[in-house]
Design a protein around this motif. Structure first.
Motif, PDB file in Angstrom:
ATOM      1  N   GLU A 154      -7.150  -1.216   0.667  1.00 59.85           N
ATOM      2  CA  GLU A 154      -7.105  -2.648   0.965  1.00 59.85           C
ATOM      3  C   GLU A 154      -5.638  -3.056   0.975  1.00 59.85           C
ATOM      4  N   VAL A 155      -5.260  -3.903   1.914  1.00 54.62           N
ATOM      5  CA  VAL A 155      -3.879  -4.362   2.035  1.00 54.62           C
ATOM      6  C   VAL A 155      -3.890  -5.871   2.193  1.00 54.62           C
ATOM      7  N   LYS A 156      -3.084  -6.552   1.370  1.00 55.51           N
ATOM      8  CA  LYS A 156      -2.899  -7.997   1.497  1.00 55.51           C
ATOM      9  C   LYS A 156      -1.407  -8.278   1.418  1.00 55.51           C
ATOM     10  N   LEU A 157      -0.858  -8.803   2.502  1.00 53.26           N
ATOM     11  CA  LEU A 157       0.558  -9.126   2.576  1.00 53.26           C
ATOM     12  C   LEU A 157       0.688 -10.604   2.916  1.00 53.26           C
ATOM     13  N   ASN A 158       1.276 -11.372   1.999  1.00 47.90           N
ATOM     14  CA  ASN A 158       1.374 -12.814   2.181  1.00 47.90           C
ATOM     15  C   ASN A 158       2.829 -13.240   2.028  1.00 47.90           C
ATOM     16  N   SER A 159       3.432 -13.676   3.111  1.00 45.48           N
ATOM     17  CA  SER A 159       4.847 -14.047   3.082  1.00 45.48           C
ATOM     18  C   SER A 159       5.088 -15.380   2.385  1.00 45.48           C
ATOM     19  N   GLU A 160       4.111 -16.273   2.413  1.00 47.33           N
ATOM     20  CA  GLU A 160       4.314 -17.592   1.813  1.00 47.33           C
ATOM     21  C   GLU A 160       4.438 -17.537   0.300  1.00 47.33           C
ATOM     22  N   ASP A 161       3.553 -16.783  -0.344  1.00 44.46           N
ATOM     23  CA  ASP A 161       3.637 -16.705  -1.809  1.00 44.46           C
ATOM     24  C   ASP A 161       4.318 -15.414  -2.276  1.00 44.46           C
ATOM     25  N   GLY A 162       4.746 -14.561  -1.346  1.00 46.75           N
ATOM     26  CA  GLY A 162       5.485 -13.359  -1.694  1.00 46.75           C
ATOM     27  C   GLY A 162       4.655 -12.286  -2.367  1.00 46.75           C
ATOM     28  N   LYS A 163       3.348 -12.290  -2.130  1.00 47.73           N
ATOM     29  CA  LYS A 163       2.477 -11.307  -2.779  1.00 47.73           C
ATOM     30  C   LYS A 163       2.115 -10.182  -1.818  1.00 47.73           C
ATOM     31  N   ILE A 164       2.277  -8.968  -2.326  1.00 50.06           N
ATOM     32  CA  ILE A 164       1.986  -7.766  -1.575  1.00 50.06           C
ATOM     33  C   ILE A 164       1.060  -6.912  -2.435  1.00 50.06           C
ATOM     34  N   LEU A 165      -0.110  -6.581  -1.915  1.00 50.00           N
ATOM     35  CA  LEU A 165      -1.085  -5.787  -2.650  1.00 50.00           C
ATOM     36  C   LEU A 165      -1.548  -4.628  -1.779  1.00 50.00           C
ATOM     37  N   ILE A 166      -1.500  -3.430  -2.342  1.00 46.31           N
ATOM     38  CA  ILE A 166      -2.084  -2.263  -1.690  1.00 46.31           C
ATOM     39  C   ILE A 166      -2.915  -1.566  -2.759  1.00 46.31           C
ATOM     40  N   HIS A 167      -4.217  -1.437  -2.489  1.00 45.16           N
ATOM     41  CA  HIS A 167      -5.155  -1.028  -3.529  1.00 45.16           C
ATOM     42  C   HIS A 167      -6.240  -0.127  -2.948  1.00 45.16           C
ATOM     43  N   GLY A 168      -6.474   1.007  -3.593  1.00 45.61           N
ATOM     44  CA  GLY A 168      -7.592   1.857  -3.187  1.00 45.61           C
ATOM     45  C   GLY A 168      -7.186   3.285  -2.914  1.00 45.61           C
ATOM     46  N   ILE A 169      -7.859   3.888  -1.970  1.00 41.11           N
ATOM     47  CA  ILE A 169      -7.653   5.284  -1.588  1.00 41.11           C
ATOM     48  C   ILE A 169      -6.881   5.340  -0.281  1.00 41.11           C
ATOM     49  N   SER A 170      -5.919   6.260  -0.212  1.00 38.45           N
ATOM     50  CA  SER A 170      -5.171   6.476   1.023  1.00 38.45           C
ATOM     51  C   SER A 170      -5.216   7.968   1.339  1.00 38.45           C
ATOM     52  N   ASP A 171      -6.282   8.362   2.010  1.00 40.48           N
ATOM     53  CA  ASP A 171      -6.528   9.759   2.363  1.00 40.48           C
ATOM     54  C   ASP A 171      -6.594   9.855   3.883  1.00 40.48           C
ATOM     55  N   LEU A 172      -5.480   9.536   4.495  1.00 37.79           N
ATOM     56  CA  LEU A 172      -5.415   9.391   5.947  1.00 37.79           C
ATOM     57  C   LEU A 172      -4.791  10.610   6.611  1.00 37.79           C
ATOM     58  N   GLU A 173      -5.400  11.062   7.695  1.00 37.44           N
ATOM     59  CA  GLU A 173      -4.811  12.156   8.461  1.00 37.44           C
ATOM     60  C   GLU A 173      -3.561  11.671   9.185  1.00 37.44           C
ATOM     61  N   ASP A 174      -3.626  10.465   9.737  1.00 35.73           N
ATOM     62  CA  ASP A 174      -2.476   9.887  10.430  1.00 35.73           C
ATOM     63  C   ASP A 174      -2.021   8.650   9.655  1.00 35.73           C
ATOM     64  N   ALA A 175      -1.410   8.902   8.510  1.00 35.84           N
ATOM     65  CA  ALA A 175      -0.969   7.807   7.647  1.00 35.84           C
ATOM     66  C   ALA A 175       0.062   6.925   8.348  1.00 35.84           C
TER      67      ALA A 175
END
Length: 124
Positions: A14-35
């Motif tokens: 899961e990815v949440k990028l918010n420029s207004e409040d400056g919050k960046i969240l990356i959460h979960g599994i990243s098992d990507l062949e083409d990351a």
């Protein structure tokens, strides 16, 4: 600048990028062949964000797992976020990891060293 949100899948975080409040969240599994394809729009968003960051940027990473291809993209993200820190802007990066996962703790410390970005590793 628009926010960017991506829903988690069984292979991507899961990815949440918010420029207004400056919050960046990356959460979960990243098992990507083409990351690179997955992370490219995230890196582009951060490239734009670092030119006009919020007063305070708060970053939260919580990976249950990431593969080697994903690690390279994570490093690219951290390298860019370090630019915010180097320019004197406020940034706080917290990286949550599973209790007892000494391997991931070591990787977090390594990411912090090579990116020159202070990362707060928090055991869950």
């Amino acid at each position: 600048m628009e926010s960017l949100q991506l829903e988690a899948t069984d292979k991507s975080p899961e990815v949440k990028l918010n420029s207004e409040d400056g919050k960046i969240l990356i959460h979960g599994i990243s098992d990507l062949e083409d990351a690179l394809a997955f992370y490219f729009p995230i890196i582009q968003w951060i490239d734009t964000y670092i030119n006009h960051p919020a007063t305070h940027t708060e970053v939260v990473f919580e990976f249950k797992y990431y593969n080697t291809a994903s690690a390279k993209s994570i490093y690219e993200i951290l390298k860019r976020l370090a630019e915010i820190h180097k320019s004197g802007n406020s940034i706080k990066l917290r990286w949550f990891y599973a209790q007892g996962d000494e391997h991931l703790l070591s990787e977090i410390e390594n990411f912090s060293d090579i990116s020159h970005l202070p990362i707060q590793a928090i055991e869950k």
